[in-house]
Enzyme design. Structure first.
Site, PDB file in Angstrom:
ATOM      1  N   HIS A  70      55.655 -28.570  18.848  1.00 42.55           N
ATOM      2  CA  HIS A  70      55.421 -29.537  19.732  1.00 42.55           C
ATOM      3  C   HIS A  70      56.611 -29.370  20.467  1.00 42.55           C
ATOM      4  CE1 HIS A  70      52.146 -32.151  18.561  1.00 42.55           C
ATOM      5  NE2 HIS A  70      52.252 -31.889  17.396  1.00 42.55           N
ATOM      6  N   ASN A 143      48.349 -38.070  18.018  1.00 39.80           N
ATOM      7  CA  ASN A 143      48.420 -37.446  18.818  1.00 39.80           C
ATOM      8  C   ASN A 143      47.236 -37.922  20.352  1.00 39.80           C
ATOM      9  OD1 ASN A 143      49.747 -34.509  18.097  1.00 39.80           O
ATOM     10  ND2 ASN A 143      47.557 -34.012  17.384  1.00 39.80           N
ATOM     11  N   HIS A 334      59.330 -38.785  11.587  1.00 42.77           N
ATOM     12  CA  HIS A 334      58.338 -38.575  10.720  1.00 42.77           C
ATOM     13  C   HIS A 334      57.343 -39.364  10.292  1.00 42.77           C
ATOM     14  CE1 HIS A 334      58.006 -37.536   6.245  1.00 42.77           C
ATOM     15  NE2 HIS A 334      59.535 -37.030   6.579  1.00 42.77           N
TER      16      HIS A 334
END
Ligand code: HDD
Length: 669
Positions: A70, A143, A334
């Site tokens: 990413h 995603n 996170h």
């Protein structure tokens, strides 16, 4: 009340325009900034030149490691608001107060390429959201595809080594069309379902504003009484889900490598704020085993027809970053950043992610204090006994930095759960320590087949083409045949077509999984279609009437359609600026084209633009007087999505605007 995150960031913002003069980092005003200090005008530079040394040293260290995955991304600020209190499901404060707007920061990304790679490659897109809630930061790190390639995080380094550019050549950049990725796929059949998604049109989104987001894993929502529901998170774009076509995406890589980044930036700058609704699929804890898939398996989705998506709130992105590095590059997500009322499941992929993100940020952001970087700072107070470390920004006062203490009244003291302290969901766990996978994770093909079955014929064709392209780029026939073997377990026809295109053998035996189940929600054909924020190229040639053009663009603007005037050269057409030329742009960068030319002949560069618009199934508006000039080109004027009109009969032009909403005319011959 203002946006808390914006107010906080303002305290850290430095605006050159407001500064009195140039200083060193020590605050010393400098009288000169162009010449290093030398012994004589033609002499050597002196080491005492602290100004030169400071400026150069800083420059030498201006890069940090890019993300291992990413790496290429773009971010924006916004806000989230819940529609109704969700107290039945969760005690999370930001999901219970409809009057509250929670600041958010979203970073979209591609996965495979480096920071400088192109936007419109075939890849999964990251969709990571940081909610700055009053109870701490909550990160939904998802995603644009609802499932993942692997089931256990221990395989993530293998997956990423396989998909990243190959180690001996560092090729390819920004895509998965190479041997090691497909070798991994062939040897790890749990990838089957996500490979179908990645090879589908979902892998080449039209715009970041026009894609869905998914939390992928099963999480838990927990209410104030301690009752839990399993949950899957969705982001549903208000503009619908749209894609490029592959040939177009490849061309856009060259014509504008920053296509998605610019699209997002410009939309927000213009006030076309992208919006998504937050959706929840909920399964009560007691129903965990009522499905024909394991809800802990991240290669499985929950069919929306069986478990409906409840739309619970809306996110709007409404502010671009002030500084790409400070915000988009330094933001640290996170999946383990939680707030009370949201918790994990035992999904083994999620469990492994909980370790990886802090670990990677330690090296990427250079130490344990990255939570103090302005973009990462919570908007609520944070306080504990952690001290020191690289880049410590806080001055912690006082004698004690340990728990328990008597010298400071045991401050900072843990907060009981009934006063807002986080308490882990008390799931009962009982098991043997083993390395292994549950048998309930072993069905790799049924949902791959469900996805393929749910596609329209055109969408299936695109998957066949994408597999043929990607495998066609591989060198090894063994890799190709192994991949075809995998396809043969999903859909026999798919395997046959791809094998034929590749010139390799298809397995003799048809091993396709038997299922004709479909989920209409998976097809993009059923998405929202509207003209809003689409972009039209007005192709100018000859002596066009400025007033007439003004009327056309006004009509487009009235329908919230964006436009660019494209000419042979840049010039002023009345008070309209013709900024783009046939050199600077290309049809791959637009959703539709409109030939406004007054010339009776159509020159080559204009023709190429029109033919490519047609080839990519996009709407095309032509004035009747071009009928003849275009009679012999590749544009068939009687085909769907080709609109002809003249000033006296505007039906064709109005139909063109509806055509912009339709976006693609797949039934064009
Ligand atoms: Fe990951 C970054 C999404 C599996 C390890 N991941 C990263 C980003 C997104 C995702 C959107 C970019 C965040 C940003 O914009 O800064 N990752 C996912 C999803 C996964 C997933 C949806 C599966 C459901 N990831 C996954 C696994 C691991 C990682 C299994 C390792 C065990 N991911 C990382 C990472 C990254 C990362 C190495 C790189 C940079 C970063 O975290 O901050 O830790």
């Amino acid at each position: 009340m203002g946006n808390k995150k914006e107010e906080q960031l303002k305290q850290h913002t430095i605006d050159n325009e407001q500064q009195a003069g140039l200083t060193t980092n020590q605050g010393l005003k400098m009288a000169e900034d162009e010449f290093s200090l030398k012994a004589g005008r033609r002499g050597p530079t002196l080491i005492e030149d602290f100004h030169f040394r400071e400026k150069m040293t800083h420059f030498d260290h201006e890069r940090i490691p890019e993300r291992i995955v990413h790496a290429r991304g773009v971010g924006a600020h916004g806000e989230f608001q819940v529609y109704e209190p969700l107290a039945e499901f969760t005690k999370a404060n930001f999901l219970n107060d409809p009057s509250k707007t929670t600041p958010v920061f979203v970073r979209f990304s591609t996965v495979q390429g480096s920071r400088g790679s192109a936007d419109t490659v075939r890849d999964v897109r990251g969709f990571a959201t940081k909610f700055y809630t009053d109870e701490g930061n909550y990160d939904l790190v998802g995603n644009n595809i609802p499932v993942f390639f692997i089931q256990d995080a221990i395989k993530f380094p293998d997956l990423v080594h396989a998909v990243k550019p190959e180690p001996h050549t560092e090729v390819p950049q920004g895509g998965s069309a190479h041997d090691t990725f497909w070798d991994f796929v062939g040897q790890n059949h749990e990838t089957a379902h996500m490979v179908m998604w990645a090879m589908s049109d979902r892998g080449i989104p039209r715009s970041l504003r026009m894609m869905e987001g998914f939390g992928v894993h099963t999480f838990r929502l927990v209410n104030a009484e301690g009752k839990a529901h399993f949950v899957k998170f969705h982001w549903k774009p208000k503009l619908g889900v749209h894609s490029q076509v592959w040939d177009e995406a490849q061309k856009a890589v060259g014509k504008n490598a920053d296509f998605h980044r610019v699209d997002l930036y410009e939309a927000i700058n213009k006030g076309d704020y992208p919006e998504w609704e937050l959706g929840l699929q909920l399964i009560p804890e007691e129903d965990e085993f009522n499905y024909d898939f394991d809800i802990l398996d991240p290669t499985k989705l929950w069919p929306e027809e069986e478990i409906p998506v409840k739309l619970v709130g809306k996110m709007t992105l409404n502010r671009n970053v002030d500084n790409f590095f400070a915000e988009t590059e330094q933001v640290a997500f996170h999946p383990g950043h939680l707030v009370p009322g949201i918790d994990f499941s035992n999904d083994p992929l999620l469990q492994g992610r909980l370790f990886s993100y802090t670990d990677t940020q330690l090296s990427r952001l250079g130490g344990p204090n990255f939570h103090q970087i302005p973009i990462n700072k919570p908007v609520c107070p944070f306080h504990n006994n952690q001290r020191d470390g690289m880049h410590q920004m806080a001055v912690h006062k006082g004698q004690t930095s340990y728990h328990k203490n008597a010298l400071n009244n045991n401050q900072p003291e843990p907060v009981p759960a009934d006063q807002g302290g986080f308490e882990h969901y008390q799931e009962k766990i009982d098991g043997h320590k083993i390395r292994g996978r549950s048998d309930s994770f072993l069905d790799f093909y049924s949902q791959a087949k469900l996805f393929y079955n749910s596609m329209t014929d055109v969408e299936k064709q695109h998957i066949q083409d994408a597999c043929s392209f990607e495998l066609g780029k591989c060198e090894s026939d063994m890799v190709k045949e192994n991949a075809v073997d995998l396809l043969n377990r999903i859909d026999r026809h798919l395997a046959e077509v791809v094998a034929d295109n590749l010139g390799v053998h298809v397995p003799e035996e048809n091993n396709e999984v038997q299922s004709d189940k479909t989920s209409p929600a998976l097809s993009m054909a059923n998405t929202i279609k509207k003209p809003d924020t689409k972009s039209v190229a007005l192709l100018l040639a000859g002596d066009v009437d400025a007033n007439q053009v003004k009327q056309w663009v006004q009509t487009l603007a009235d329908h919230n359609v964006n436009y660019s005037l494209v000419g042979k050269k840049a010039y002023m057409l009345g008070d309209l600026k013709v900024k783009e030329t046939y050199d600077t742009v290309d049809s791959s960068l637009f959703d539709a084209a409109f030939l406004v030319s007054a010339a009776m002949t159509v020159e080559d560069d204009v023709l190429e633009f029109i033919e490519n618009t047609y080839k990519h199934y996009k709407p095309l508006a032509l004035h009747v007087h071009h009928k003849e000039a275009l009679a012999t080109c590749r544009v068939k004027q009687d085909q769907p999505g080709v609109f002809t009109f003249d000033e006296h009969n505007l039906d064709g032009f109005n139909a063109f605007i509806d055509g912009i909403a339709t976006a693609r005319f797949w039934d064009r011959a």
